[in-house]
Scaffold this active site. Structure first.
Site, PDB file in Angstrom:
ATOM      1  N   ARG A 231       0.839  -1.197   0.000  1.00 44.29           N
ATOM      2  CA  ARG A 231       0.000   0.000   0.000  1.00 44.29           C
ATOM      3  C   ARG A 231       0.877   1.251   0.000  1.00 44.29           C
ATOM      4  O   ARG A 231       2.057   1.211   0.374  1.00 44.29           O
ATOM      5  CB  ARG A 231      -0.913   0.005   1.219  1.00 44.29           C
ATOM      6  CG  ARG A 231      -1.861  -1.188   1.313  1.00 44.29           C
ATOM      7  CD  ARG A 231      -2.640  -1.152   2.603  1.00 44.29           C
ATOM      8  NE  ARG A 231      -3.571  -2.265   2.750  1.00 44.29           N
ATOM      9  CZ  ARG A 231      -3.247  -3.438   3.279  1.00 44.29           C
ATOM     10  NH1 ARG A 231      -2.007  -3.648   3.732  1.00 44.29           N
ATOM     11  NH2 ARG A 231      -4.142  -4.407   3.385  1.00 44.29           N
ATOM     12  N   LYS A 255      -0.353  -1.954   7.359  1.00 42.81           N
ATOM     13  CA  LYS A 255      -1.381  -1.015   7.789  1.00 42.81           C
ATOM     14  C   LYS A 255      -2.285  -1.681   8.817  1.00 42.81           C
ATOM     15  O   LYS A 255      -2.714  -2.803   8.638  1.00 42.81           O
ATOM     16  CB  LYS A 255      -2.198  -0.569   6.572  1.00 42.81           C
ATOM     17  CG  LYS A 255      -3.353   0.365   6.897  1.00 42.81           C
ATOM     18  CD  LYS A 255      -4.150   0.676   5.643  1.00 42.81           C
ATOM     19  CE  LYS A 255      -5.357   1.538   5.973  1.00 42.81           C
ATOM     20  NZ  LYS A 255      -6.184   1.815   4.772  1.00 42.81           N
ATOM     21  N   HIS A 331      -3.653   2.459  -5.317  1.00 42.67           N
ATOM     22  CA  HIS A 331      -4.268   1.166  -5.014  1.00 42.67           C
ATOM     23  C   HIS A 331      -4.509   0.350  -6.286  1.00 42.67           C
ATOM     24  O   HIS A 331      -4.584  -0.882  -6.224  1.00 42.67           O
ATOM     25  CB  HIS A 331      -5.585   1.363  -4.258  1.00 42.67           C
ATOM     26  CG  HIS A 331      -5.810   0.337  -3.191  1.00 42.67           C
ATOM     27  ND1 HIS A 331      -5.040   0.239  -2.046  1.00 42.67           N
ATOM     28  CD2 HIS A 331      -6.712  -0.675  -3.093  1.00 42.67           C
ATOM     29  CE1 HIS A 331      -5.463  -0.761  -1.300  1.00 42.67           C
ATOM     30  NE2 HIS A 331      -6.472  -1.339  -1.912  1.00 42.67           N
ATOM     31  N   ARG A 334      -1.629  -1.903  -6.647  1.00 39.94           N
ATOM     32  CA  ARG A 334      -1.731  -3.067  -5.754  1.00 39.94           C
ATOM     33  C   ARG A 334      -2.625  -4.130  -6.378  1.00 39.94           C
ATOM     34  O   ARG A 334      -2.280  -5.326  -6.390  1.00 39.94           O
ATOM     35  CB  ARG A 334      -2.277  -2.617  -4.398  1.00 39.94           C
ATOM     36  CG  ARG A 334      -2.549  -3.747  -3.399  1.00 39.94           C
ATOM     37  CD  ARG A 334      -2.973  -3.146  -2.068  1.00 39.94           C
ATOM     38  NE  ARG A 334      -3.527  -4.131  -1.154  1.00 39.94           N
ATOM     39  CZ  ARG A 334      -2.807  -4.882  -0.338  1.00 39.94           C
ATOM     40  NH1 ARG A 334      -1.486  -4.795  -0.333  1.00 39.94           N
ATOM     41  NH2 ARG A 334      -3.391  -5.739   0.493  1.00 39.94           N
ATOM     42  N   HIS A 358      -3.142 -10.126   3.779  1.00 41.96           N
ATOM     43  CA  HIS A 358      -4.527 -10.342   4.200  1.00 41.96           C
ATOM     44  C   HIS A 358      -4.571 -11.332   5.364  1.00 41.96           C
ATOM     45  O   HIS A 358      -3.908 -12.379   5.329  1.00 41.96           O
ATOM     46  CB  HIS A 358      -5.366 -10.885   3.048  1.00 41.96           C
ATOM     47  CG  HIS A 358      -5.617  -9.891   1.963  1.00 41.96           C
ATOM     48  ND1 HIS A 358      -5.979 -10.242   0.675  1.00 41.96           N
ATOM     49  CD2 HIS A 358      -5.564  -8.527   1.977  1.00 41.96           C
ATOM     50  CE1 HIS A 358      -6.132  -9.154  -0.051  1.00 41.96           C
ATOM     51  NE2 HIS A 358      -5.895  -8.104   0.713  1.00 41.96           N
ATOM     52  N   TYR A 367      -9.913 -11.474  -5.658  1.00 43.95           N
ATOM     53  CA  TYR A 367      -9.114 -11.334  -6.871  1.00 43.95           C
ATOM     54  C   TYR A 367      -9.304 -12.504  -7.837  1.00 43.95           C
ATOM     55  O   TYR A 367      -8.773 -12.469  -8.949  1.00 43.95           O
ATOM     56  CB  TYR A 367      -7.631 -11.222  -6.502  1.00 43.95           C
ATOM     57  CG  TYR A 367      -7.291  -9.940  -5.789  1.00 43.95           C
ATOM     58  CD1 TYR A 367      -6.918  -8.802  -6.490  1.00 43.95           C
ATOM     59  CD2 TYR A 367      -7.340  -9.861  -4.396  1.00 43.95           C
ATOM     60  CE1 TYR A 367      -6.616  -7.626  -5.830  1.00 43.95           C
ATOM     61  CE2 TYR A 367      -7.028  -8.687  -3.729  1.00 43.95           C
ATOM     62  CZ  TYR A 367      -6.673  -7.573  -4.457  1.00 43.95           C
ATOM     63  OH  TYR A 367      -6.369  -6.399  -3.806  1.00 43.95           O
TER      64      TYR A 367
END
Length: 416
Positions: A231, A255, A331, A334, A358, A367
């Site tokens: 990120r 994050k 983003h 990403r 994640h 995804y």
């Protein structure tokens, strides 16, 4: 019978610009100040507890802004914070859904594109409406805030942000302790989240965006973003000691959790990073690597280097988007990296989950849905192949012994 549920004209509610969120050096790192500049005590005490539970400064700032908006709403409807009920939360959600955000500066170039879809990226431009995710986050913040005060015995007796009952009973009643726990019952006034569609940036558009970068610093940041899936905030936090030149790794702090993780980057990204380091010189292990020039406000007004901020990075992309007529964000890089990795048969979904950071595999499974750009590209190839004329079968290749009339029928020829 007279109902205690107030009937308010939601469209007539106007929130005054009362109070503000301000950073501070102590704990909590951000606080909500009232009109006189003093801290709002219930919020300050809650945020202090919030920090003690291990939450990052960015989360504290986000919660502070949500609580400030709630305080402004309560002042507009003349209800004390500890007297709020689910009726006030319901009206607050209804107000957010129809309200428009007050921009910090007048719109200029973006006024004509607000809310429209970019023809190149097929992404929607942001408008002045609050998003569904904002409403859901606000409800979660309020429920956590009131849970804290109810536990202390100093707030309302019932949380004004209730959960929906599951099959006519309260959530988690008679739960089998031997079965895996799963949260049931959404917050009552939470809108349904829109289905996320993750898109990859086509290769030719990525090349065009990269070509717009004006410095080795910006080229290095974008090359790292599209090869590590980190990120923007994680990349901006990289320090001199977080770069492993030999193994082509960078260390980021995730994050939310702040957990440290090494991520592999492409050789090209490290080439641009090396060129950038040649310009700025050595960087200490505890110093940020991304620097920008800013003019001093005092002492002669000369230029000095300072750490690059998120707003400065956004400005880099904004200038490139204006030249290209696009609306890419960090983003998008990403998402592009994640989808590229998933198309590699040598990588598993678990590998991609680890790189993305994640906590749950179900988040990474988003995804797995087909990317619109790829579907459209394959269908275009299909349609192009349909339009190409079929090759004519040569008579010379036909074996002897077939009647002329039979061959005409077989090959679809017209006899003259």
């Amino acid at each position: 019978m007279v109902s205690d549920d107030p009937v308010r004209d939601i469209g007539e509610i106007r929130l005054a610009r009362w109070g503000r969120v301000a950073p501070r050096g102590g704990i909590p790192p951000f606080e909500v100040l009232d009109a006189d500049g003093g801290p709002v005590e219930p919020i300050r005490r809650f945020l202090r507890e919030f920090v003690a539970r291990g939450n990052a400064a960015g989360s504290v700032r986000s919660y502070a802004y949500d609580l400030l908006r709630w305080w402004r709403f309560l002042r507009a409807i003349e209800v004390e914070w500890d007297k709020a009920t689910s009726a006030e939360v319901r009206d607050f959600v209804l107000w957010i859904k129809q309200a428009r955000k007050t921009p910090s500066a007048p719109r200029q170039r973006s006024a004509m594109t607000a809310g429209t879809v970019n023809p190149v990226t097929r992404k929607r431009y942001q408008d002045d409406r609050y998003m569904v995710t904002t409403v859901r986050h606000s409800n979660a913040v309020l429920r956590t805030f009131y849970e804290y005060w109810i536990d202390l015995g100093e707030g309302p007796l019932v949380n004004p942000v209730p959960r929906e009952r599951v099959h006519g009973r309260r959530p988690y009643a008679h739960r089998n302790p031997l079965e895996p726990f799963r949260a049931q019952g959404r917050l009552r006034y939470n809108p349904r989240p829109p289905k996320r569609r993750v898109r990859a940036m086509p290769d030719e558009l990525w090349v065009a965006l990269f070509a717009q970068m004006q410095s080795n610093r910006d080229r290095a940041i974008l090359a790292l973003a599209i090869s590590t899936a980190a990120r923007a905030s994680e990349l901006l936090g990289v320090r001199g000691g977080d770069v492993d030149w030999g193994e082509h790794l960078i260390r980021v702090r995730r994050k939310g959790t702040g957990a440290e993780q090494w991520l592999p980057a492409s050789p090209d990204a490290f080439v641009w990073l090396r060129l950038y380091f040649e310009e700025i010189g050595p960087v200490a292990a505890n110093e940020p690597i991304w620097l920008t020039l800013r003019r001093r406000r005092r002492g002669g007004g000369g230029l000095r280097r300072q750490p690059m901020t998120y707003e400065a990075l956004r400005a880099v992309l904004r200038r490139a988007n204006e030249r290209l007529g696009t609306n890419w964000s960090m983003h998008d890089l990403r998402h592009t990296c994640a989808l590229r990795m998933l198309r590699d048969k040598n990588l598993t979904l678990r590998d991609v989950q680890v790189i993305l950071g994640h906590a749950h595999l179900t988040t990474t499974q988003v995804y797995l849905e087909e990317d619109d750009h790829e579907v459209i590209r394959r269908v275009h190839q299909h349609l192009t192949a349909k339009e190409e004329p079929a090759p004519q079968t040569s008579r010379a290749s036909m074996p002897d012994g077939y009647a002329e009339a039979d061959l005409a029928v077989l090959l679809g020829e017209t006899r003259t």
